[in-house]
Scaffold this active site. Structure first.
Site, PDB file in Angstrom:
ATOM      1  N   THR A 156      -5.332  -1.181   6.751  1.00  0.00           N
ATOM      2  CA  THR A 156      -4.219  -0.266   6.927  1.00  0.00           C
ATOM      3  C   THR A 156      -5.004   1.188   6.366  1.00  0.00           C
ATOM      4  OG1 THR A 156      -2.696  -2.148   6.366  1.00  0.00           O
ATOM      5  CG2 THR A 156      -2.176   0.385   6.043  1.00  0.00           C
ATOM      6  N   LYS A 210       1.857  -0.039  11.755  1.00  0.00           N
ATOM      7  CA  LYS A 210       1.829  -0.534  10.448  1.00  0.00           C
ATOM      8  C   LYS A 210       2.534   0.189   9.274  1.00  0.00           C
ATOM      9  CE  LYS A 210       0.250  -3.343   7.133  1.00  0.00           C
ATOM     10  NZ  LYS A 210      -1.175  -3.948   6.908  1.00  0.00           N
ATOM     11  N   LYS A 214      -1.359   2.774  -1.757  1.00  0.00           N
ATOM     12  CA  LYS A 214      -2.148   3.519  -0.896  1.00  0.00           C
ATOM     13  C   LYS A 214      -1.412   3.412   0.634  1.00  0.00           C
ATOM     14  CE  LYS A 214      -4.997   1.193   1.668  1.00  0.00           C
ATOM     15  NZ  LYS A 214      -4.843   0.526   2.813  1.00  0.00           N
TER      16      LYS A 214
END
Length: 289
Positions: free
Chosen positions: A99, A174, A242
């Protein structure tokens, strides 16, 4: 694609390890690289070959998967010294399952094309359980022809595998996934905190609400871990933070306010400040204890 392929895999962590096992089980030839060689010993013992660098993996592979921690890790393994894109291997398909940022996915796609390679950004959802069962959701960005070419291989560990659009579209999808999970985690934790205060049997509560309108993957898979006090990582808090930062940065570029996501990130930042960054995302329940 031929039946048995030369496949490279870089990053054999919690999820990557399971994916390599699926590929080996299907009879493919696997070359792997991870920064800490000891972490790959189990996979080498069941048939994978250790390579000394990302470049070494890329030289001979037909398909190369990468699944590392952060965008700066992706940048290093693709563009750094002994990186993937330095390999002379025209026709190689590189698939980044980290990701990461849509911008970096577009950069990889551009540089790969210049070197005669093909690229997809293909982040996943489903956590450690989805990886073990081969039932991940895989969100793909890049050329449609490349997606069609590698779909049979992705099907070895994915259940919902969808083409989302050009390079970067997988990463944007995502972010939609992570935004949904982030705010949903607050709901799961608050439901359990409320049920506990009310003196309810929380396992029995889950049996009622998991199959109704409140049902979600987090409720079914992470709430039981919260109740049991199991904070082992299926997905690390540090990686979730993150992801939330990437989503907030991208939203800012689009002039979009996401107050729910901002709240969730602030709560996880607090957990990181207390040393929980290597715990699983279900550790958010500690905010209510």
């Amino acid at each position: 694609m031929t039946e048995h392929l030369k496949i490279g895999f870089i990053g054999t962590g919690v999820m990557g390890k399971s994916l390599v096992k699926h590929l080996l089980k299907a009879g493919h030839e696997l070359a792997i690289y991870t920064r800490t060689k000891e972490k790959a010993e189990e996979l080498v013992s069941i048939g994978a070959t250790w390579a000394s660098s990302p470049h070494e993996v890329a030289k001979n592979a037909q398909i190369l998967f990468t699944m590392v921690g952060y965008p700066h890790d992706v940048e290093e393994i693709y563009f750094g010294e002994n990186g993937i894109l330095g390999a002379d291997n025209k026709g190689l398909v590189v698939i980044d399952m980290t990701t990461s940022t849509p911008t970096l996915a577009q950069k990889i796609d551009k540089f790969a094309k210049e070197r005669g390679m093909l690229a997809l950004d293909a982040p996943v959802s489903g956590g450690d359980i989805g990886a073990q069962l081969g039932k991940l959701s895989i969100m793909c960005g890049g050329e449609k022809g490349t997606f069609d070419q590698v779909l049979p291989v992705l099907s070895l560990f994915g259940e919902t595998i969808l083409y989302q659009g050009p390079a970067g579209a997988g990463q944007h999808t995502k972010m939609c996934n992570q935004i949904t999970i982030a705010t949903g985690m607050i709901g799961v934790c608050e439901a359990l905190a409320y049920g506990k205060k009310a003196g309810l049997d929380l396992d029995q509560v889950l049996r009622s609400i998991s199959t109704g309108a409140a049902g979600s993957w987090s409720l079914s898979n992470l709430a039981p871990r919260m109740i049991a006090g199991n904070f082992e990582p299926g997905f690390y808090i540090k990686h979730f933070v993150k992801d939330m930062k990437i989503a907030l940065d991208e939203a800012e570029k689009m002039n979009l306010q996401l107050p729910g996501l901002q709240l969730t990130k602030s709560m996880y930042d607090e957990l990181v400040a207390h040393g929980y960054e290597d715990n699983g995302t279900q550790t958010l329940i500690k905010s209510y204890e």
